[in-house]
Design an enzyme around this catalytic site. Sequence first.
Site, PDB file in Angstrom:
ATOM      1  N   LEU A  26      12.059 101.814  96.946  1.00  0.00           N
ATOM      2  CA  LEU A  26      12.205 103.155  97.531  1.00  0.00           C
ATOM      3  C   LEU A  26      12.932 104.113  96.608  1.00  0.00           C
ATOM      4  O   LEU A  26      12.604 105.291  96.560  1.00  0.00           O
ATOM      5  CB  LEU A  26      12.935 103.070  98.874  1.00  0.00           C
ATOM      6  CG  LEU A  26      12.095 102.537 100.016  1.00  0.00           C
ATOM      7  CD1 LEU A  26      12.910 102.539 101.294  1.00  0.00           C
ATOM      8  CD2 LEU A  26      10.826 103.349 100.208  1.00  0.00           C
ATOM      9  N   TYR A  67      14.365 100.757  84.014  1.00  0.00           N
ATOM     10  CA  TYR A  67      14.736  99.869  85.135  1.00  0.00           C
ATOM     11  C   TYR A  67      13.769  98.680  85.191  1.00  0.00           C
ATOM     12  O   TYR A  67      14.175  97.533  85.344  1.00  0.00           O
ATOM     13  CB  TYR A  67      14.701 100.639  86.460  1.00  0.00           C
ATOM     14  CG  TYR A  67      15.121  99.793  87.647  1.00  0.00           C
ATOM     15  CD1 TYR A  67      16.456  99.680  88.006  1.00  0.00           C
ATOM     16  CD2 TYR A  67      14.172  99.084  88.393  1.00  0.00           C
ATOM     17  CE1 TYR A  67      16.849  98.886  89.085  1.00  0.00           C
ATOM     18  CE2 TYR A  67      14.552  98.287  89.467  1.00  0.00           C
ATOM     19  CZ  TYR A  67      15.894  98.201  89.810  1.00  0.00           C
ATOM     20  OH  TYR A  67      16.281  97.400  90.867  1.00  0.00           O
ATOM     21  N   LYS A 132      17.942 100.764 109.116  1.00  0.00           N
ATOM     22  CA  LYS A 132      17.025 100.397 110.188  1.00  0.00           C
ATOM     23  C   LYS A 132      17.656  99.805 111.450  1.00  0.00           C
ATOM     24  O   LYS A 132      17.183 100.050 112.541  1.00  0.00           O
ATOM     25  CB  LYS A 132      15.994  99.416 109.631  1.00  0.00           C
ATOM     26  CG  LYS A 132      15.107 100.111 108.574  1.00  0.00           C
ATOM     27  CD  LYS A 132      13.760  99.486 108.424  1.00  0.00           C
ATOM     28  CE  LYS A 132      13.775  98.319 107.509  1.00  0.00           C
ATOM     29  NZ  LYS A 132      12.436  97.996 107.001  1.00  0.00           N
ATOM     30  N   GLU A 202      14.938  92.199 104.872  1.00  0.00           N
ATOM     31  CA  GLU A 202      15.455  92.717 106.146  1.00  0.00           C
ATOM     32  C   GLU A 202      14.444  92.484 107.264  1.00  0.00           C
ATOM     33  O   GLU A 202      14.826  92.194 108.397  1.00  0.00           O
ATOM     34  CB  GLU A 202      15.809  94.195 106.014  1.00  0.00           C
ATOM     35  CG  GLU A 202      17.063  94.400 105.169  1.00  0.00           C
ATOM     36  CD  GLU A 202      17.414  95.863 104.965  1.00  0.00           C
ATOM     37  OE1 GLU A 202      17.261  96.661 105.895  1.00  0.00           O
ATOM     38  OE2 GLU A 202      17.848  96.201 103.839  1.00  0.00           O
ATOM     39  N   HIS A 206      14.277  89.768 111.164  1.00  0.00           N
ATOM     40  CA  HIS A 206      13.866  90.059 112.552  1.00  0.00           C
ATOM     41  C   HIS A 206      12.988  88.950 113.143  1.00  0.00           C
ATOM     42  O   HIS A 206      12.665  88.989 114.324  1.00  0.00           O
ATOM     43  CB  HIS A 206      13.067  91.367 112.608  1.00  0.00           C
ATOM     44  CG  HIS A 206      13.894  92.586 112.391  1.00  0.00           C
ATOM     45  ND1 HIS A 206      14.607  93.192 113.413  1.00  0.00           N
ATOM     46  CD2 HIS A 206      14.132  93.324 111.296  1.00  0.00           C
ATOM     47  CE1 HIS A 206      15.242  94.249 112.936  1.00  0.00           C
ATOM     48  NE2 HIS A 206      14.964  94.353 111.649  1.00  0.00           N
TER      49      HIS A 206
END
Length: 339
Positions: A26, A67, A132, A202, A206
């Site tokens: 992102l 990067y 989130k 992440e 869940h």
Amino acid sequence: MNSEKIKNSLNISPAIRVGVLGFGGLGQAAAKVVAGKQEMILVAAADHKGYAYAADGLNTEESIAIYQSQGSVGYLEPIGTLTNQSIQDLIEIAEVDGYFLALPNLPNDFIPTVAKEFIKSGWRGVLVDAIKRTTAVEQLLAMKEELEAAGITYMTGCGATPGLLTAAAALAAQSYAEIHHVEITFGVGIANWEAYRATVREDIGHIPGYTVEIARAMTDAEVEALLDKTNGVLTLTNMEHADDVMLEIAGIVGRDRVTVGGVVDTRNPKKPLSTNVKVTGRTFEGKISTHTFTLGDETSMAANVCGPAFGYLKAGRQLHQRGIYGIFTAAEIMPQFVK
Ligand code: NAD
């Protein structure tokens, strides 16, 4: 391009100097989004191992290339610095109006900890996250007074979901006298999971039987082994997503009436389903109806997160300039389109 931006901005108002913390999937997409804007200039970027800062703007392509080849923007000559406390060091030296926190929220209090660093440092400006989990947003909301006292305008939950879809739900709710249900269903397609490691970890947190801590501790090989079992697809239901608390504190609907789920395909950039939010309610005439807002299938997760994040950064900047500090969610403030 950057000097042109500065020149253009002399005639109007100065370009907003932005920084991106976290330069993974992102963060890099965010840099590309800013590169196409006249009203914003990317002056700072930080990752796990270093940072780069240039008051007249970073070169997006060079920053991404370094990067990807060397693992940190800290290797950028002569403006990069290698350090294992890149965020603290950057805050000290950089003149930045607003930061987008494209950081992993692993552990679940990582971004709140970063917010505390900003408060401690005496820096004033706008912070935006695309965090989130409900419990993470709640930790940030609890810092409202500290943020206010520090002169920081913090915009939380400002990605896609939470973010764009939560804001769409807030808007759709206006047709109704009473809201019965907000149902968010997202489809994400990415070519490979390594491009968005934190997002995928992440999401794994869940899955029933997993937690944020378990997902955080998993090695890359373990993540791959799990994805092999599911053919690269993660199906998520009843997620702990902050859209619920955001819509609740905006006074729209109780959190128990907000559901979020989705399908993430980590091996195919095509979305497995169309991302949408359905808002069901009763009108003042007693009619029950559902508004549906569906994102175009061609729009990527990165487009739907980074666009809103900077839209909220611009909105946050306007609040900040009016002396309005504290914390706001994507369901309370309308994002401003960045030219
Ligand atoms: P990523 O794993 O691709 O990149 C993370 C970056 O953060 C890397 O550059 C890493 O070096 C850097 N980083 C890690 N620890 C750091 C530290 N201590 N100091 C400085 N930099 C550090 O992450 P990603 O997949 O781009 O996801 C970023 C975040 O965006 C995640 O928290 C994810 O949940 C969130 N996200 C939100 C939405 C939404 O709609 N709200 C959608 C997708 C992702």
